[in-house]
Design a protein around this motif. Structure first.
Motif, short mmCIF file in Angstrom:
data_model
loop_
_atom_site.label_atom_id
_atom_site.label_comp_id
_atom_site.label_asym_id
_atom_site.label_seq_id
_atom_site.Cartn_x
_atom_site.Cartn_y
_atom_site.Cartn_z
N ALA A 68 0.82 -1.21 0.00
CA ALA A 68 0.00 0.00 0.00
C ALA A 68 0.86 1.26 0.00
O ALA A 68 0.50 2.27 -0.62
CB ALA A 68 -0.92 0.00 1.22
N ASN A 69 2.00 1.20 0.68
CA ASN A 69 2.85 2.38 0.77
C ASN A 69 3.39 2.80 -0.61
O ASN A 69 3.51 3.99 -0.90
CB ASN A 69 4.01 2.13 1.72
CG ASN A 69 4.79 3.38 2.04
OD1 ASN A 69 4.27 4.30 2.69
ND2 ASN A 69 6.02 3.46 1.60
N ALA A 70 3.70 1.81 -1.45
CA ALA A 70 4.17 2.12 -2.79
C ALA A 70 3.11 2.90 -3.57
O ALA A 70 3.41 3.87 -4.26
CB ALA A 70 4.53 0.83 -3.54
N VAL A 71 1.85 2.49 -3.41
CA VAL A 71 0.75 3.18 -4.08
C VAL A 71 0.53 4.56 -3.47
O VAL A 71 0.33 5.55 -4.17
CB VAL A 71 -0.54 2.35 -4.01
CG1 VAL A 71 -1.69 3.07 -4.72
CG2 VAL A 71 -0.34 0.97 -4.60
N PRO A 78 -2.59 9.27 2.38
CA PRO A 78 -2.30 8.53 3.61
C PRO A 78 -2.77 7.09 3.51
O PRO A 78 -3.52 6.73 2.58
CB PRO A 78 -3.09 9.30 4.68
CG PRO A 78 -4.23 9.90 3.93
CD PRO A 78 -3.70 10.22 2.55
N ILE A 79 -2.34 6.27 4.46
CA ILE A 79 -2.75 4.87 4.54
C ILE A 79 -3.54 4.67 5.83
O ILE A 79 -3.07 5.01 6.91
CB ILE A 79 -1.53 3.93 4.55
CG1 ILE A 79 -0.68 4.13 3.30
CG2 ILE A 79 -1.99 2.47 4.66
CD1 ILE A 79 0.67 3.44 3.39
N ARG A 112 3.24 7.75 6.19
CA ARG A 112 1.95 8.01 5.54
C ARG A 112 0.79 7.36 6.28
O ARG A 112 -0.38 7.63 5.96
CB ARG A 112 1.98 7.55 4.09
CG ARG A 112 2.81 8.46 3.19
CD ARG A 112 2.63 8.15 1.73
NE ARG A 112 3.33 9.12 0.91
CZ ARG A 112 2.83 10.29 0.53
NH1 ARG A 112 1.60 10.62 0.89
NH2 ARG A 112 3.54 11.12 -0.21
N ILE A 113 1.06 6.52 7.25
CA ILE A 113 -0.02 5.88 8.01
C ILE A 113 -0.77 6.92 8.83
O ILE A 113 -0.17 7.73 9.55
CB ILE A 113 0.53 4.77 8.92
CG1 ILE A 113 0.97 3.58 8.05
CG2 ILE A 113 -0.50 4.31 9.95
CD1 ILE A 113 1.61 2.45 8.83
N ASP A 114 -2.08 6.90 8.72
CA ASP A 114 -2.97 7.81 9.45
C ASP A 114 -3.28 7.18 10.81
O ASP A 114 -4.13 6.31 10.91
CB ASP A 114 -4.25 8.02 8.64
CG ASP A 114 -5.25 8.93 9.35
OD1 ASP A 114 -4.94 9.43 10.45
OD2 ASP A 114 -6.36 9.11 8.79
#
Length: 226
Positions: A68-71, A78-79, A112-114
């Motif tokens: 998910a981080n790549a996207v 954010p993720i 990027r994690i929320d």
């Protein structure tokens, strides 16, 4: 009203490439991506570049977060960590509840994690196949409703990808969706129904696994880890 739900399986995992990793790993049910898995994740990100995705939800396992981080990097989003998209907590695969990194620990690795997001659905160990399908299906229904009409991306595992699709389009997804590594499912809401437009597309990948390691149907025994 139209809404697009993208559902992706994580890219290749280290223990698929190096099975011995499992023998000494601290979190043996939470492997990272393999070297080629990172390449697959980037190819998935490039495939989704330009799509009108507004939210990214990922299972909290390391391989799904890395995918998910790549996207998220490409889409500048954010993720949100969603336990409802987690690995199938199958006692035949796991001798105990799977250990994984905490949300704060993941957020240190992936800024990027929320961390303000609260997961909608819990995943409990152990769980049966029907429980897993209902859990991931309920997750898809909850998120599509809450964030409607915005387009969203769900990043999960072989089991939860199929389960999430089933939660939207029904039983047809059990046999139609082929959740190979880093594959992409596309479901479109055209009131009053959901349409399955992509059933596990891998055209964005330069290398595709020859045998899908997971089958959620009752046609084959489920013996390998997803």
């Amino acid at each position: 009203m139209s809404q697009v739900i993208w559902i992706a399986r994580h890219a290749n995992r280290l223990d698929f490439v190096n099975p011995d990793w499992f023998l000494t790993a601290e979190r043996r049910y939470d492997p990272p991506l393999s070297e080629d898995g990172f390449i697959q994740a980037q190819q998935l990100a490039n495939r989704l570049k330009g799509e009108k995705i507004a939210h990214i939800f990922a299972s909290p396992f390391l391989r799904t977060v890395q995918t998910a981080n790549a996207v998220a990097e490409v889409l500048d989003l954010p993720i949100k960590l969603e336990t409802g998209m987690s690995e199938w907590h199958n006692a035949a695969w796991m001798t105990e509840e799977p250990k994984r990194l905490s949300t704060p620990a993941l957020a240190e690795l992936f800024p990027r994690i929320d961390t303000s997001y609260t997961p909608q659905i819990a995943a409990k160990y152990p769980e049966t196949r029907p429980q897993m399908l209902e859990r991931s299906g309920q997750t898809a229904r909850c998120l599509t409703t809450e964030f409607s009409p915005q387009d969203i991306l769900l990043v999960g595992h072989g089991a939860s990808v199929v389960g999430a699709a089933m939660g939207l389009v029904g039983e047809i997804a059990r046999t139609e969706v082929k959740a190979s590594l880093c594959s992409l499912v596309k479901v479109v809401r055209q009131e009053p129904e959901w349409l399955l437009e992509l059933k596990g597309d891998t055209s964005h990948l330069t290398e595709v696994e020859e045998v899908i390691r997971f089958d959620v149907s009752d046609r084959l025994p489920v013996t390998s880890k997803q």
